[in-house]
Design a protein around this motif. Structure first.
Motif, PDB file in Angstrom:
ATOM      1  N   LYS A   1       0.847  -1.182   0.006  1.00 13.13           N
ATOM      2  CA  LYS A   1       0.067   0.080   0.073  1.00 13.13           C
ATOM      3  C   LYS A   1       0.753   1.320  -0.027  1.00 13.13           C
ATOM      4  N   HIS A   2       1.811   1.136   0.706  1.00  8.29           N
ATOM      5  CA  HIS A   2       2.775   2.429   0.996  1.00  8.29           C
ATOM      6  C   HIS A   2       3.500   2.773  -0.572  1.00  8.29           C
ATOM      7  N   PHE A   3       3.941   1.763  -1.379  1.00  8.85           N
ATOM      8  CA  PHE A   3       4.569   2.185  -2.723  1.00  8.85           C
ATOM      9  C   PHE A   3       3.406   2.147  -3.746  1.00  8.85           C
ATOM     10  N   GLU A   4       1.956   2.039  -3.379  1.00  7.52           N
ATOM     11  CA  GLU A   4       1.033   2.646  -4.491  1.00  7.52           C
ATOM     12  C   GLU A   4       1.146   3.862  -4.363  1.00  7.52           C
ATOM     13  N   THR A   5       1.735   4.771  -3.784  1.00  2.00           N
ATOM     14  CA  THR A   5       1.942   6.097  -3.874  1.00  2.00           C
ATOM     15  C   THR A   5       3.510   6.325  -4.398  1.00  2.00           C
ATOM     16  N   LYS A   6       3.764   7.115  -5.309  1.00  4.94           N
ATOM     17  CA  LYS A   6       5.115   7.393  -5.818  1.00  4.94           C
ATOM     18  C   LYS A   6       5.877   7.682  -4.805  1.00  4.94           C
ATOM     19  N   ARG A   7       7.183   7.146  -4.735  1.00  2.82           N
ATOM     20  CA  ARG A   7       8.333   7.377  -3.679  1.00  2.82           C
ATOM     21  C   ARG A   7       9.449   7.571  -4.208  1.00  2.82           C
ATOM     22  N   ASP A   8      10.399   8.394  -3.604  1.00  6.68           N
ATOM     23  CA  ASP A   8      11.630   8.648  -4.269  1.00  6.68           C
ATOM     24  C   ASP A   8      12.924   7.768  -3.710  1.00  6.68           C
ATOM     25  N   TYR A   9      12.574   6.914  -3.014  1.00  8.77           N
ATOM     26  CA  TYR A   9      13.461   5.953  -2.407  1.00  8.77           C
ATOM     27  C   TYR A   9      13.478   4.563  -2.797  1.00  8.77           C
ATOM     28  N   ILE A  10      13.212   4.183  -3.917  1.00  5.34           N
ATOM     29  CA  ILE A  10      13.132   2.886  -4.215  1.00  5.34           C
ATOM     30  C   ILE A  10      14.423   2.329  -4.349  1.00  5.34           C
ATOM     31  N   TYR A  11      15.489   3.314  -4.753  1.00  8.33           N
ATOM     32  CA  TYR A  11      16.831   2.499  -4.579  1.00  8.33           C
ATOM     33  C   TYR A  11      17.237   2.313  -3.287  1.00  8.33           C
ATOM     34  N   GLU A  12      17.067   3.180  -2.289  1.00  7.66           N
ATOM     35  CA  GLU A  12      17.537   2.876  -0.939  1.00  7.66           C
ATOM     36  C   GLU A  12      16.634   1.627  -0.280  1.00  7.66           C
ATOM     37  N   PHE A  13      15.209   1.593  -0.763  1.00 10.38           N
ATOM     38  CA  PHE A  13      14.638   0.230  -0.219  1.00 10.38           C
ATOM     39  C   PHE A  13      15.055  -1.138  -0.608  1.00 10.38           C
ATOM     40  N   CYS A  14      15.566  -0.870  -2.020  1.00 10.73           N
ATOM     41  CA  CYS A  14      16.030  -2.235  -2.506  1.00 10.73           C
ATOM     42  C   CYS A  14      17.443  -2.592  -1.987  1.00 10.73           C
ATOM     43  N   GLY A  15      18.325  -1.456  -1.514  1.00 13.42           N
ATOM     44  CA  GLY A  15      19.480  -1.716  -1.048  1.00 13.42           C
ATOM     45  C   GLY A  15      19.176  -2.367   0.563  1.00 13.42           C
ATOM     46  N   MET A  16      18.040  -2.018   1.096  1.00 18.72           N
ATOM     47  CA  MET A  16      17.804  -2.687   2.292  1.00 18.72           C
ATOM     48  C   MET A  16      17.604  -3.922   2.151  1.00 18.72           C
TER      49      MET A  16
ATOM     50  N   ILE B   1       3.829  -0.709  -6.627  1.00 21.76           N
ATOM     51  CA  ILE B   1       4.288  -0.220  -7.928  1.00 21.76           C
ATOM     52  C   ILE B   1       3.195  -0.546  -9.154  1.00 21.76           C
ATOM     53  N   LYS B   2       2.846  -1.680  -9.153  1.00 18.95           N
ATOM     54  CA  LYS B   2       1.861  -1.956 -10.304  1.00 18.95           C
ATOM     55  C   LYS B   2       0.452  -1.846  -9.892  1.00 18.95           C
ATOM     56  N   GLY B   3       0.099  -1.196  -8.798  1.00 20.46           N
ATOM     57  CA  GLY B   3      -1.240  -0.793  -8.545  1.00 20.46           C
ATOM     58  C   GLY B   3      -1.645  -0.976  -7.159  1.00 20.46           C
ATOM     59  N   GLY B   4      -1.011  -1.209  -6.072  1.00 14.59           N
ATOM     60  CA  GLY B   4      -1.780  -1.225  -4.928  1.00 14.59           C
ATOM     61  C   GLY B   4      -1.391  -2.485  -4.144  1.00 14.59           C
ATOM     62  N   GLY B   5      -2.178  -2.268  -2.779  1.00 17.85           N
ATOM     63  CA  GLY B   5      -2.025  -3.366  -1.961  1.00 17.85           C
ATOM     64  C   GLY B   5      -2.610  -4.898  -2.101  1.00 17.85           C
ATOM     65  N   ILE B   6      -2.017  -5.661  -1.430  1.00 19.36           N
ATOM     66  CA  ILE B   6      -2.467  -7.156  -1.755  1.00 19.36           C
ATOM     67  C   ILE B   6      -3.825  -7.393  -1.423  1.00 19.36           C
ATOM     68  N   SER B   7      -4.502  -6.557  -0.660  1.00 22.10           N
ATOM     69  CA  SER B   7      -5.959  -6.729  -0.589  1.00 22.10           C
ATOM     70  C   SER B   7      -6.470  -6.556  -1.701  1.00 22.10           C
ATOM     71  N   SER B   8      -6.010  -5.637  -2.839  1.00 18.28           N
ATOM     72  CA  SER B   8      -6.674  -5.374  -3.921  1.00 18.28           C
ATOM     73  C   SER B   8      -6.560  -6.514  -4.959  1.00 18.28           C
ATOM     74  N   LEU B   9      -5.833  -7.236  -4.742  1.00 20.17           N
ATOM     75  CA  LEU B   9      -5.443  -8.179  -5.854  1.00 20.17           C
ATOM     76  C   LEU B   9      -6.493  -9.348  -5.969  1.00 20.17           C
ATOM     77  N   ASN B  10      -6.727 -10.083  -7.203  1.00 17.76           N
ATOM     78  CA  ASN B  10      -7.976 -10.706  -7.279  1.00 17.76           C
ATOM     79  C   ASN B  10      -7.958 -12.345  -6.864  1.00 17.76           C
ATOM     80  N   ASP B  11      -9.005 -12.835  -6.743  1.00 11.86           N
ATOM     81  CA  ASP B  11      -9.238 -14.121  -6.659  1.00 11.86           C
ATOM     82  C   ASP B  11      -9.614 -14.711  -8.137  1.00 11.86           C
ATOM     83  N   TYR B  12     -10.110 -15.887  -8.197  1.00 11.99           N
ATOM     84  CA  TYR B  12     -10.622 -16.615  -9.419  1.00 11.99           C
ATOM     85  C   TYR B  12     -11.842 -15.937  -9.972  1.00 11.99           C
TER      86      TYR B  12
END
Length: 245
Positions: free
Chosen positions: A29-44, A110-121
């Protein structure tokens, strides 16, 4: 849009421990909003491969957190989420599972929001996480399951899910996420190769991606080791940053 072809997803992977699942939801959910620290998050995610329950985990986290949030109050929330969930891990296996889950959460956000918004069959939203892939063509639907018969490697085995997938009505995108490219193994390569063959057989447009928080070049090298670079798309932190913009 070709209505005779369709891709659906159904969650099949066992859920992780509750604290890990909670963090994946929050981070996605946090990364549903554009963030300027993806590089640092990947570094973590990369640095945390050295974080062990028995090796001063709280000290390692404090060092990382102090550096991550220094003079950057917009990072406080995500830093707190990361610190708390790592401290709840009771084993190194949980830490390793968490690291992979955080990469998946970043991608999902990044692709569209939190896991609660993902689909089931049965959902109209064609996205899936830890999901079995169902392919429909000419009114016939098949769930994709790879059964290993070659035993090429000790790391090989049966596989039935993608880490993340999406279908926009025209093209299917499928993602395998690894906290380190070196963890891309026989099982992942063989499953994705089988999935590709099933998509090709039905003439369903698709792209298959291998994702890592490291540089794209490192993912390319690992796919080259498997002779799979031409079949799959390597995704590194550079691509994740670009996808988020």
């Amino acid at each position: 849009m070709d209505n005779t072809k369709e891709v659906k997803f159904k969650r099949k992977d066992y859920p992780p421990e509750s604290h890990i699942l909670d963090s994946i939801e929050k981070v996605s959910k946090h990364f549903e909003t554009k963030r300027d620290y993806i590089y640092e998050f990947c570094g973590m995610i990369q640095a945390s491969k050295r974080w062990r329950v028995s090796r001063h985990l709280s000290v390692s986290l404090k060092i990382w957190k102090d550096q991550f949030i220094k003079d950057k109050p917009n990072r406080f929330d995500i830093a707190d989420i990361i610190e708390k969930v790592f401290l709840k891990c009771t084993s190194d296996d949980e830490i390793d599972e968490l690291r992979g889950g955080l990469l998946e959460a970043l991608l999902i956000g990044i692709k569209g929001g939190g896991i609660s918004s993902l689909n089931d069959y049965q959902s109209d939203l064609n996205r899936g996480w830890g999901a079995k892939v169902y392919l429909k063509a000419d009114n016939h639907t098949k769930g994709i399951y790879y059964e290993c018969t070659k035993n090429k490697s000790s790391s090989c085995g049966n596989r039935s899910t993608v880490d993340y997938g999406e279908w926009d009505g025209n093209t299917g995108n499928f993602y395998e996420c690894k906290a380190s490219p070196k963890n891309i193994g026989c099982k992942e390569i063989m499953y994705m190769d089988f999935l590709k063959s099933e998509l090709d057989k039905r003439d369903i447009a698709h792209k298959i991606h291998f994702v890592s928080p490291e540089a794209k070049f490192n993912v390319e090298l690992k796919l080259d080791e498997w002779g799979a670079h031409s079949s799959f798309i390597p995704v590194g932190y550079e691509d994740l940053i670009r996808m988020a913009n």
